[in-house]
Structure formats: C-alpha cells, structure tokens
Design an enzyme around this catalytic site. Structure first.
Site, PDB file in Angstrom:
ATOM      1  N   GLY A  97       0.778  -6.598  10.960  1.00 10.44           N
ATOM      2  CA  GLY A  97       0.313  -5.527  10.096  1.00 10.44           C
ATOM      3  C   GLY A  97      -1.074  -5.763   9.504  1.00 10.44           C
ATOM      4  N   GLU A  98      -1.467  -7.035   9.465  1.00 13.24           N
ATOM      5  CA  GLU A  98      -2.708  -7.367   8.786  1.00 13.24           C
ATOM      6  C   GLU A  98      -3.929  -7.005   9.621  1.00 13.24           C
ATOM      7  OE1 GLU A  98      -4.153 -11.472   7.167  1.00 13.24           O
ATOM      8  OE2 GLU A  98      -1.960 -11.398   7.200  1.00 13.24           O
TER       9      GLU A  98
END
Ligand SMILES: *[C@@H]1O[C@H](CO)[C@@H](O)[C@H](O)[C@H]1NC(C)=O
Ligand SMILES: *[C@@H]1O[C@H](CO)[C@@H](O)[C@H](O)[C@H]1NC(C)=O
Length: 311
Positions: A97-98
């Site tokens: 997600g980063e």
C-alpha cells in the site's frame, strides 16, 4: 519448505512472518542469503503469502533492493505488450500500500520491461509513467465507485508527450486500453499461508501418545500424516498444529518400550538430531529437541498401519 510455511504461518513475532521464515531458512543452511537465491525462492515457491512477498520486496534496505531486482529479473517480458507484462508482474505478488514501495517496484518493473523490449519506449521513464497510467486506468474502468469512465480518446490525450516529449503510437495506446477494458488486472489472494488445505485430505490421521523431548511424559496428540510430514495437534478440531515433523531422511520402526505398549519410533538413520519444530506457549516457534520420536498406538494393528503409512 514445509517448515518455512509452518513458521510463517505460526509465528507471532513483531517482524513480518515472511522475513522470519526466510531468516530461519538462512540460519539453518536451507537457503543462501544471496539476492538470486532468495528471489528465486519467492518467485517459484508455491503457496507463499503474496502480500508478504510484496512487503518484503518493497523494503528499502540494500539487500532487499537487490532481491527485488533479481525477482523482477526472473520475469520474462520479451515480446509482451506492457499490459501483458503488467498482468504477469502483478500476479506474482501483491502491491504494497505504501507509495514509496510501489514506486521502487514499478521502477524495477520498467527497467526490466525496457531491457526485454528495447526500442518500444524512448526511456525507462516513459515505461514507468505509462505503467502507472495503466494501473489507474484499470481502477477507473473497473471500480464501481468511479462513475466517470475515461474514454480511449481521453486516455490517449492524457498520455500525450510522455515519450521524452513525443507521443506514443496511438495504435499501441489503443491496444493497451482495449486490453484493460476487456479484462481488469487480477490480484492474487493473500491466503498463501493457510494450512487448512494441507490437512484436508490426509494420508492418515488418528490419536497417538507421544513422549516429550525434554519432559519425559506421555501426551495424547492428534496426528495427521500428509505431504510427507507428520503434524500433531492437541485437539482434532484445532486449526493450528503444535508441531511438525518433516519425514524426509527419517526411518520408522516398531519399538519395545517398558512403559507403553505398541510403540513406534521415528529416527534419523545417520544418528543426527531430527529437524522439526513446534510451538511453545504464546505461539513462539522453536526447533524440536528430539533425537528420536517415540509414539504409542492403541493396538498392534494401528501401530503397524502407522508404520506402513509413514514408510
Ligand atoms: C484492477 O481493477 C480491479 C477491479 O476493480 C481491482 O480488483 C484490482 O485491484 C485493480 N488492479 C490494480 C493493480 O490496481
Ligand atoms: C499475509 O501477509 C499479510 C502481511 O504480512 C498479513 O497481514 C496477512 O494476514 C497474511 N495472510 C494470511 C492468510 O496469513
């Protein structure tokens, strides 16, 4: 490998389980701490948690960057268009997600794609930007929450000038757009570590008494023989085993024991300690301490059936 899965599945460490598993393999000489070996393991071994692979590959440490590069290098993108290549790539792990992690992975992807397909883009940057545009296109076209679906014309005009100031061939953009519109990217499930399936169709299962490695008391355990491993549980309904004994390199024989009838023994014919592991209280995974495993069955017939099955 099975030990690895077990550890990733069971461990309750503050670190990502996959990292623990890899460390375990490295410390026990089962995996070389070289970018190529680790990458190949993550790429080829089935049943690993793909979310965990994505997080692992996205780490910023130098070794992880090397592993990422080697991992991307295992993909063959020659003669694939960009969407086809992305489909393959995005199936081999789950994008973390980063943003920074995604960025590193997409850069590595773009470099590999351009290496496999020289001449398609003016630069790696072009490939990188277009890859992002395609991933966004996928979401815009297929996420029901996005009401405003981009047309082909808009997709083409959005990507104007990205090829070092020049336009990409409309033909190419059309092909990519049509491909995504007809089929979204598939994202792998992160159910890799679920052992439930492993126990679904065992070669044999049943109660046996087992004597402890350190504390020499007999305890009743539910044993499952499957996949060349012997798993034991406290209760038949438990999802998580207490321990696992990989049977590779082990022998089994019937044994006379003064304290229990119908015994069998698992032992290493070379006299070495058995490689196995179990969970202590609080779910900590430790290596087994058994020179041999002594088990006791309910009858001579059951003992012989276990011996046959294990053999
Ligand atoms: C592509 O779209 C599908 C459907 O909305 C979605 O499940 C998937 O996560 C998207 N893929 C990427 C890489 O964003
Ligand atoms: C897979 O790994 C992710 C990240 O480490 C974790 O959050 C998730 O629970 C794992 N899935 C399973 C089924 O173990």
């Amino acid at each position: 490998i099975t030990l690895f899965k077990f550890i990733s599945y069971m461990s309750d460490f503050p670190f990502p389980p996959l990292l623990q598993g890899v460390q375990y393999l490295v410390e026990n000489g089962l995996l070389e701490w070289r970018a190529e070996s680790v990458a190949e393991f993550l790429y080829k071994e089935e049943g690993l948690n793909k979310t965990a692979i994505g997080n692992f590959l996205g780490e910023r440490e130098e070794m992880h960057l090397k592993i990422l590069k080697a991992f991307v290098g295992l993909h063959e993108f020659s003669d694939l268009n960009l969407v086809q290549a992305l489909r393959q790539f995005l199936w081999s792990f789950r994008l973390p997600g980063e943003a920074q992690k995604i960025d590193r992975m997409m850069e590595a992807f773009a470099a590999r794609y351009c290496g496999c397909n020289p001449g398609v883009f003016q630069s790696t940057d072009t490939c990188y930007i277009l890859s992002f545009a395609i991933i966004m296109l996928n979401t815009s076209l297929h996420n029901p929450n996005v009401k405003d679906k981009p047309t082909l014309q808009r997709f083409v005009s959005m990507n104007r000038g990205i090829n070092n100031g020049e336009d990409l061939p409309t033909e190419l953009l059309t092909k990519l757009y049509t491909s995504i519109r007809s089929e979204p990217f598939k994202i792998p499930e992160d159910d890799g570590n679920d052992l439930t399936l492993t126990f679904f169709n065992p070669d044999r299962e049943g109660w046996l008494l087992k004597i402890g490695g350190r504390v020499k008391t007999w305890k009743r355990r539910w044993f499952i023989l499957t996949d060349s491993c012997l798993y034991y549980f406290e209760y038949t309904t438990d999802k998580d085993p207490i321990g696992i004994i990989p049977l590779e390199n082990l022998c089994v024989r019937a044994l006379q024991d003064s304290s229990k009838p119908f015994c069998l023994e698992l032992y290493n014919p070379k006299g070495q300690k058995i490689k196995a592991c179990k969970t202590e209280n609080k779910g900590r995974v430790v290596q087994g301490k058994h020179q041999s495993y002594k088990l006791s069955a309910a009858s001579a017939e059951e003992r012989d059936d276990w011996i046959d099955a294990i053999r």
